[in-house]
Design an enzyme around this catalytic site. Sequence first.
Site, PDB file in Angstrom:
ATOM      1  N   SER A 175      42.732  43.125  38.997  1.00 13.75           N
ATOM      2  CA  SER A 175      41.881  42.240  39.787  1.00 13.75           C
ATOM      3  C   SER A 175      40.444  42.689  39.549  1.00 13.75           C
ATOM      4  O   SER A 175      40.035  42.907  38.412  1.00 13.75           O
ATOM      5  CB  SER A 175      42.282  42.299  41.259  1.00 13.75           C
ATOM      6  OG  SER A 175      41.455  41.479  42.053  1.00 13.75           O
ATOM      7  N   TYR A 235      36.075  32.249  39.600  1.00  5.48           N
ATOM      8  CA  TYR A 235      36.517  33.596  39.235  1.00  5.48           C
ATOM      9  C   TYR A 235      37.043  34.314  40.472  1.00  5.48           C
ATOM     10  O   TYR A 235      38.109  34.930  40.443  1.00  5.48           O
ATOM     11  CB  TYR A 235      35.360  34.371  38.604  1.00  5.48           C
ATOM     12  CG  TYR A 235      35.736  35.750  38.122  1.00  5.48           C
ATOM     13  CD1 TYR A 235      36.580  35.915  37.028  1.00  5.48           C
ATOM     14  CD2 TYR A 235      35.246  36.892  38.746  1.00  5.48           C
ATOM     15  CE1 TYR A 235      36.927  37.179  36.572  1.00  5.48           C
ATOM     16  CE2 TYR A 235      35.586  38.154  38.298  1.00  5.48           C
ATOM     17  CZ  TYR A 235      36.423  38.299  37.216  1.00  5.48           C
ATOM     18  OH  TYR A 235      36.777  39.555  36.771  1.00  5.48           O
ATOM     19  N   LYS A 263      40.918  35.719  41.266  1.00  4.95           N
ATOM     20  CA  LYS A 263      41.202  37.105  41.629  1.00  4.95           C
ATOM     21  C   LYS A 263      41.749  37.219  43.054  1.00  4.95           C
ATOM     22  O   LYS A 263      42.652  38.030  43.317  1.00  4.95           O
ATOM     23  CB  LYS A 263      39.936  37.960  41.468  1.00  4.95           C
ATOM     24  CG  LYS A 263      39.473  38.122  40.023  1.00  4.95           C
ATOM     25  CD  LYS A 263      40.551  38.731  39.142  1.00  4.95           C
ATOM     26  CE  LYS A 263      40.034  39.053  37.740  1.00  4.95           C
ATOM     27  NZ  LYS A 263      41.108  39.580  36.867  1.00  4.95           N
TER      28      LYS A 263
END
Length: 299
Positions: free
Chosen positions: A151, A165, A169
């Site tokens: 992550s 993004y 994650k």
Amino acid sequence: MNPVNTKPYHLPADATWLITGCSSGIGKAIATLIASKPTHRLIATARDPSSLSYLPGNANILKLPLDVTSPESIDHAFSSAKSHFGPSFHLDIVINNAGYSLSGDTVNATEEQTHLEMETLFFGTARVTTAAMEIMRQHSDKRGGVIFNISSLAGLCAFPGHAYYHAGKFAVEGWTESVAREVHPDWGINFCIIEPSGVKTEFEGHSKVRIAPHPAYQDSDMPAHKLEHFVRMGISKGVGMNTPEAIAEAIYQIASRGEKVPLRVPLGATAWKMAKARFEGLLGELDAVKGISGLGKEI
């Protein structure tokens, strides 16, 4: 709530590692480290296998093409590994590292950009993980294994200009924790979410896709531009940046130290401090809404 990673993990001397995204950065550093361990076996993957030429060629190292956005590509990689290593094939460590950043003015992101980002960061990780779990679950000697999902600090803290993004994650983190609570303790399958802060890689170059700018967001005092300026200043001075080699060594230490595997590990002083500040801030936010949350009742 079902606990996770309840027993100490002992890395076998003949462990087999599968790593995605080995062409550069963290993946390349981990693959290089494992290739230096003579008794370990390595399955190194990349979209373009020619980028894996830095690895030596021997029976313990298998270089494979792998596109995590393609279920067929994943199936082919796993079947190729089984064919290469034969009936004794086992899978001990999986590192889901493939990914890239999509940044810019979120309102201008295209459908194609957003879907490909989530396919790579989240669905790709989920596909590889579930395929690996089936192999680990069926180990005849119940040796289990460890699945490391890479992550980021971006999986804990959200900043302007990287919404998709962060979405990818954050999704990896929640999905991993849920799946970790599904497995039976006797299977010996452990999960670890690795959360690095800045890493000195080529990520800023070929692993970063930019959204076309939106006119309304171009003033220099817009939050995303202010953050980008601050980050670039830090990168140029090397402030808070980790090396891929240090990340690789930390992951190897987690797998090999013979202790329980932690579910989450922020890597780097910046990641640890910002994660701590994030959780302390959440406690303050909880206190602020305590009266509302209780719906008129004492909490």
